[in-house]
Write a protein that holds these residues in place. Structure first.
Motif, PDB file in Angstrom:
ATOM      1  N   LEU A 124       0.803  -1.220   0.000  1.00  0.00           N
ATOM      2  CA  LEU A 124       0.000   0.000   0.000  1.00  0.00           C
ATOM      3  C   LEU A 124       0.843   1.280   0.000  1.00  0.00           C
ATOM      4  CD1 LEU A 124      -2.984  -0.918   2.367  1.00  0.00           C
ATOM      5  CD2 LEU A 124      -2.976  -0.706  -0.123  1.00  0.00           C
ATOM      6  N   PRO A 125       1.929   1.379   0.783  1.00  0.00           N
ATOM      7  CA  PRO A 125       2.751   2.598   0.660  1.00  0.00           C
ATOM      8  C   PRO A 125       3.349   2.788  -0.723  1.00  0.00           C
ATOM      9  CG  PRO A 125       3.255   1.456   2.693  1.00  0.00           C
ATOM     10  CD  PRO A 125       2.383   0.528   1.902  1.00  0.00           C
ATOM     11  N   ILE A 126       3.695   1.669  -1.379  1.00  0.00           N
ATOM     12  CA  ILE A 126       4.276   1.794  -2.717  1.00  0.00           C
ATOM     13  C   ILE A 126       3.223   2.266  -3.714  1.00  0.00           C
ATOM     14  CG2 ILE A 126       5.396   0.540  -4.593  1.00  0.00           C
ATOM     15  CD1 ILE A 126       6.593  -1.325  -2.500  1.00  0.00           C
ATOM     16  N   VAL A 127       2.005   1.690  -3.611  1.00  0.00           N
ATOM     17  CA  VAL A 127       0.961   2.023  -4.576  1.00  0.00           C
ATOM     18  C   VAL A 127       0.381   3.413  -4.294  1.00  0.00           C
ATOM     19  CG1 VAL A 127      -1.292   1.354  -5.479  1.00  0.00           C
ATOM     20  CG2 VAL A 127       0.419  -0.403  -4.961  1.00  0.00           C
ATOM     21  N   ILE A 128      -0.112   3.607  -3.075  1.00  0.00           N
ATOM     22  CA  ILE A 128      -0.783   4.868  -2.747  1.00  0.00           C
ATOM     23  C   ILE A 128       0.232   5.996  -2.578  1.00  0.00           C
ATOM     24  CG2 ILE A 128      -2.259   6.037  -1.078  1.00  0.00           C
ATOM     25  CD1 ILE A 128      -3.583   3.379  -0.503  1.00  0.00           C
ATOM     26  N   GLY A 129       1.285   5.733  -1.776  1.00  0.00           N
ATOM     27  CA  GLY A 129       2.296   6.770  -1.574  1.00  0.00           C
ATOM     28  C   GLY A 129       3.036   7.118  -2.848  1.00  0.00           C
ATOM     29  N   GLY A 130       3.413   6.086  -3.619  1.00  0.00           N
ATOM     30  CA  GLY A 130       4.093   6.359  -4.889  1.00  0.00           C
ATOM     31  C   GLY A 130       3.196   7.070  -5.881  1.00  0.00           C
ATOM     32  N   GLY A 131       1.914   6.668  -5.939  1.00  0.00           N
ATOM     33  CA  GLY A 131       0.979   7.363  -6.826  1.00  0.00           C
ATOM     34  C   GLY A 131       0.774   8.809  -6.433  1.00  0.00           C
ATOM     35  N   MET A 132       0.696   9.063  -5.122  1.00  0.00           N
ATOM     36  CA  MET A 132       0.550  10.443  -4.676  1.00  0.00           C
ATOM     37  C   MET A 132       1.801  11.264  -4.988  1.00  0.00           C
ATOM     38  SD  MET A 132      -1.385  12.682  -3.326  1.00  0.00           S
ATOM     39  CE  MET A 132      -2.721  11.676  -2.661  1.00  0.00           C
ATOM     40  N   ALA A 133       2.992  10.656  -4.834  1.00  0.00           N
ATOM     41  CA  ALA A 133       4.230  11.368  -5.155  1.00  0.00           C
ATOM     42  C   ALA A 133       4.288  11.719  -6.645  1.00  0.00           C
ATOM     43  CB  ALA A 133       5.438  10.523  -4.753  1.00  0.00           C
ATOM     44  N   LEU A 134       3.885  10.772  -7.508  1.00  0.00           N
ATOM     45  CA  LEU A 134       3.858  11.071  -8.934  1.00  0.00           C
ATOM     46  C   LEU A 134       2.842  12.160  -9.253  1.00  0.00           C
ATOM     47  CD1 LEU A 134       4.119   7.476 -10.471  1.00  0.00           C
ATOM     48  CD2 LEU A 134       5.879   9.248 -10.418  1.00  0.00           C
ATOM     49  N   TRP A 135       1.704  12.143  -8.569  1.00  0.00           N
ATOM     50  CA  TRP A 135       0.675  13.158  -8.817  1.00  0.00           C
ATOM     51  C   TRP A 135       1.131  14.545  -8.362  1.00  0.00           C
ATOM     52  CZ3 TRP A 135      -4.703  13.565  -6.067  1.00  0.00           C
ATOM     53  CH2 TRP A 135      -5.519  14.445  -6.784  1.00  0.00           C
ATOM     54  N   SER A 161      -1.160   5.015   4.437  1.00  0.00           N
ATOM     55  CA  SER A 161      -1.254   3.766   3.678  1.00  0.00           C
ATOM     56  C   SER A 161      -0.530   2.627   4.389  1.00  0.00           C
ATOM     57  CB  SER A 161      -0.675   3.962   2.271  1.00  0.00           C
ATOM     58  OG  SER A 161       0.684   4.386   2.343  1.00  0.00           O
ATOM     59  N   TYR A 162       0.550   2.925   5.113  1.00  0.00           N
ATOM     60  CA  TYR A 162       1.252   1.883   5.864  1.00  0.00           C
ATOM     61  C   TYR A 162       0.445   1.450   7.084  1.00  0.00           C
ATOM     62  CZ  TYR A 162       4.785  -0.395   8.743  1.00  0.00           C
ATOM     63  OH  TYR A 162       5.462  -1.292   9.530  1.00  0.00           O
ATOM     64  N   LYS A 163      -0.215   2.413   7.724  1.00  0.00           N
ATOM     65  CA  LYS A 163      -0.981   2.120   8.926  1.00  0.00           C
ATOM     66  C   LYS A 163      -2.412   1.672   8.624  1.00  0.00           C
ATOM     67  CE  LYS A 163       1.990   3.091  12.201  1.00  0.00           C
ATOM     68  NZ  LYS A 163       2.409   2.082  13.211  1.00  0.00           N
ATOM     69  N   ALA A 164      -2.846   1.703   7.373  1.00  0.00           N
ATOM     70  CA  ALA A 164      -4.245   1.395   7.045  1.00  0.00           C
ATOM     71  C   ALA A 164      -4.676   0.004   7.510  1.00  0.00           C
ATOM     72  CB  ALA A 164      -4.470   1.560   5.540  1.00  0.00           C
ATOM     73  N   PRO A 165      -3.912  -1.077   7.271  1.00  0.00           N
ATOM     74  CA  PRO A 165      -4.361  -2.388   7.784  1.00  0.00           C
ATOM     75  C   PRO A 165      -4.469  -2.439   9.298  1.00  0.00           C
ATOM     76  CG  PRO A 165      -2.678  -2.668   6.090  1.00  0.00           C
ATOM     77  CD  PRO A 165      -2.697  -1.219   6.432  1.00  0.00           C
ATOM     78  N   ASP A 166      -3.510  -1.827  10.006  1.00  0.00           N
ATOM     79  CA  ASP A 166      -3.559  -1.824  11.466  1.00  0.00           C
ATOM     80  C   ASP A 166      -4.729  -0.992  11.979  1.00  0.00           C
ATOM     81  OD1 ASP A 166      -1.297  -3.413  11.607  1.00  0.00           O
ATOM     82  OD2 ASP A 166       0.062  -1.687  11.631  1.00  0.00           O
ATOM     83  N   ILE A 167      -5.014   0.138  11.331  1.00  0.00           N
ATOM     84  CA  ILE A 167      -6.144   0.970  11.744  1.00  0.00           C
ATOM     85  C   ILE A 167      -7.456   0.217  11.535  1.00  0.00           C
ATOM     86  CG2 ILE A 167      -7.425   3.083  11.229  1.00  0.00           C
ATOM     87  CD1 ILE A 167      -4.751   4.395  10.552  1.00  0.00           C
ATOM     88  N   PHE A 168      -7.558  -0.496  10.407  1.00  0.00           N
ATOM     89  CA  PHE A 168      -8.766  -1.279  10.136  1.00  0.00           C
ATOM     90  C   PHE A 168      -8.967  -2.362  11.188  1.00  0.00           C
ATOM     91  CE2 PHE A 168     -10.577  -5.075   8.076  1.00  0.00           C
ATOM     92  CZ  PHE A 168     -11.838  -4.578   7.780  1.00  0.00           C
ATOM     93  N   LEU A 169      -7.897  -3.100  11.507  1.00  0.00           N
ATOM     94  CA  LEU A 169      -8.002  -4.158  12.504  1.00  0.00           C
ATOM     95  C   LEU A 169      -8.291  -3.597  13.895  1.00  0.00           C
ATOM     96  CD1 LEU A 169      -5.127  -6.613  11.502  1.00  0.00           C
ATOM     97  CD2 LEU A 169      -7.581  -6.926  11.210  1.00  0.00           C
ATOM     98  N   LYS A 170      -7.657  -2.480  14.228  1.00  0.00           N
ATOM     99  CA  LYS A 170      -7.890  -1.873  15.537  1.00  0.00           C
ATOM    100  C   LYS A 170      -9.335  -1.421  15.684  1.00  0.00           C
ATOM    101  CE  LYS A 170      -6.039   1.632  18.673  1.00  0.00           C
ATOM    102  NZ  LYS A 170      -5.037   2.720  18.844  1.00  0.00           N
TER     103      LYS A 170
END
Length: 332
Positions: A124-135, A161-170
Motif C-alpha cells: 500500500l505505501p508503494i501504490v498509494i504513496g508512490g501514486g501520490m508522489a507522482l501526482w 497507507s502503511y498504517k491502514a491495515p492496522d487501523i482497520f483491525l484496531k
C-alpha cells in the motif's frame, strides 16, 4: 409577465436550498430502505466458521496424517504471497503470529489473512504513496502549493497507507470488544445458573452461547468456540487461554483466570462467577454514569453550531423576509 425575484434568506436562495435538502432526504430514505431490505443473518457465517474449527479439532485428534493434510485448506494466492515475502526476507514468524492474534481478536478466523495484512503494509505505501508522489511532483496540479505542503501530503499518504491495515483491525477489535463487554455480565449470570444446575463447564458454555447468540452474537461466537475446544482439547486450560487471547478485554482475562483457578484448586465456581458478575455490572453502571456526566460538555458544540442557528432562522426569518419585501417595494 417576467419571472419573480427569487426569495433570499441570509443570502441563500430558498428554492435552491429546499431542492438540495429534498435530494438529501430522498437519498437517506432510499439508503434506509436498501438497508432494511438487504438484512442478512449474522449467524450463518459464524456457524460455518465454528463448524470448520470443530472439524479441525476432530482432524487433529482422530485423523491420520494424510487425512489431516487434506482437511487443512490451502490458498494458492496466500502461498504465492508468502513465498514472495520470504524471498524478500520481510516475513518473520513473530509478525505473522502477532497479525494472527489481531485477526482473531477482530473476529476473522482465517489465519491466512495474516500474510495479506503484512503484504498490505508493504504494498500500500508503494501504490498509494508512490501514486501520490507522482501526482504531486509529476504534474502541475499542486504547483501553487508550497514545498512544505506538498511534502506533507506525500508523507501523510505514505504513513496512512502503511498504517491502514492496522487501523482497520484496531477499529474492528474495538467494536467487537465493546459488544462483548456489554453482554459479559449477563453471560456470567447464566453461567452461575448453569453451574448451580449441575452442568459441566463445557455444557454450561454451550448453553450460554445458545441463549445469548441472538442478543450478543460476538460473545455467543466466542463461548461456542470455547465449548468446542473444551470438548476436544486434552488440556482444558488451553481452551481458556485461547479465549483470553481471542478477546482483547481485561474482564475476559479475569474470567479466564477464575475458571483456571477453579479447575486447579476445586473452589466453588458459582460463587466466584457471581462476584465477578456483580463487579462487571457495577463497572458498566459507572461507565454509563461517566458518559452521562460528560454529555452536557459534549452537547455544547452541537448546540452552538446546529441548534442555535436554526432557532435564530426560525425566529428571525419571517421578520427578515418582511423587511426585505418592504425595502424592495420601497425601492421600486
Amino acid at each position: 409577465m417576467g419571472m419573480g425575484r427569487p426569495t433570499m434568506l441570509l443570502g441563500v436562495d430558498v428554492m435552491w436550498a429546499a431542492t438540495i435538502l429534498t435530494a438529501i432526504a430522498t437519498f437517506a430514505v432510499m439508503l434506509a430502505l436498501y438497508a432494511a431490505l438487504t438484512v442478512r443473518d449474522p449467524m450463518a457465517k459464524r456457524v460455518k466458521s465454528l463448524n470448520e474449527r470443530r472439524e479441525q479439532l476432530k482432524a487433529g485428534i482422530t485423523a491420520s496424517t494424510k487425512r489431516r493434510a487434506k482437511l487443512v485448506q490451502r490458498n494458492d494466492t496466500t502461498d504465492r504471497i508468502r513465498t514472495l515475502l520470504q524471498s524478500m526476507k520481510v516475513l518473520q514468524d513473530s509478525q505473522v503470529k502477532q497479525a494472527q492474534i489481531k485477526l482473531m481478536q477482530a473476529g476473522i478466523r482465517s489465519k491466512e489473512w495474516a500474510v495479506a495484512v503484512i503484504f498490505g503494509r508493504m504494498v500500500l505505501p508503494i501504490v498509494i504513496g508512490g501514486g501520490m508522489a507522482l501526482w504531486v511532483y509529476g504534474t502541475d496540479y499542486f504547483a501553487e502549493w508550497s514545498t512544505l505542503k506538498r511534502y506533507g501530503l506525500v508523507a501523510g499518504s505514505l504513513i496512512l497507507s502503511y498504517k491502514a491495515p492496522d487501523i482497520f483491525l484496531k477499529n474492528k477489535i474495538g467494536k467487537r470488544s465493546d459488544a462483548i463487554r456489554k453482554g459479559l455480565p449477563d453471560a456470567l449470570d447464566l453461567l452461575v445458573i448453569c453451574a448451580e444446575a449441575g452442568l459441566t463447564v463445557d455444557a454450561a458454555f454451550h448453553r450460554v452461547a445458545k441463549e445469548l447468540g441472538r442478543g450478543y452474537p460476538e460473545l455467543g461466537d466466542e463461548f461456542t468456540l470455547t465449548a468446542i475446544e473444551l470438548g476436544f482439547l486434552t488440556d482444558r486450560r488451553t481452551a481458556f487461554d485461547n479465549l483470553a487471547m481471542r478477546v482483547d478485554l481485561e474482564a475476559v482475562k479475569g474470567v479466564v483466570t477464575t475458571m483456571i483457578q477453579t479447575e486447579k484448586y476445586g473452589t466453588p465456581l458459582a460463587s466466584a462467577l457471581r462476584v465477578l458478575s456483580a463487579e462487571f455490572r457495577n463497572e458498566r453502571m459507572m461507565r454509563a454514569e461517566e458518559k452521562a456526566a460528560r454529555l452536557p460538555a459534549i452537547m455544547t458544540v452541537p448546540l452552538i453550531l446546529f441548534i442555535l442557528p436554526v432557532l435564530f432562522v426560525v425566529i428571525l426569518g419571517p421578520a427578515a423576509c418582511s423587511i426585505s419585501d418592504t425595502m424592495s417595494s420601497g425601492a421600486m
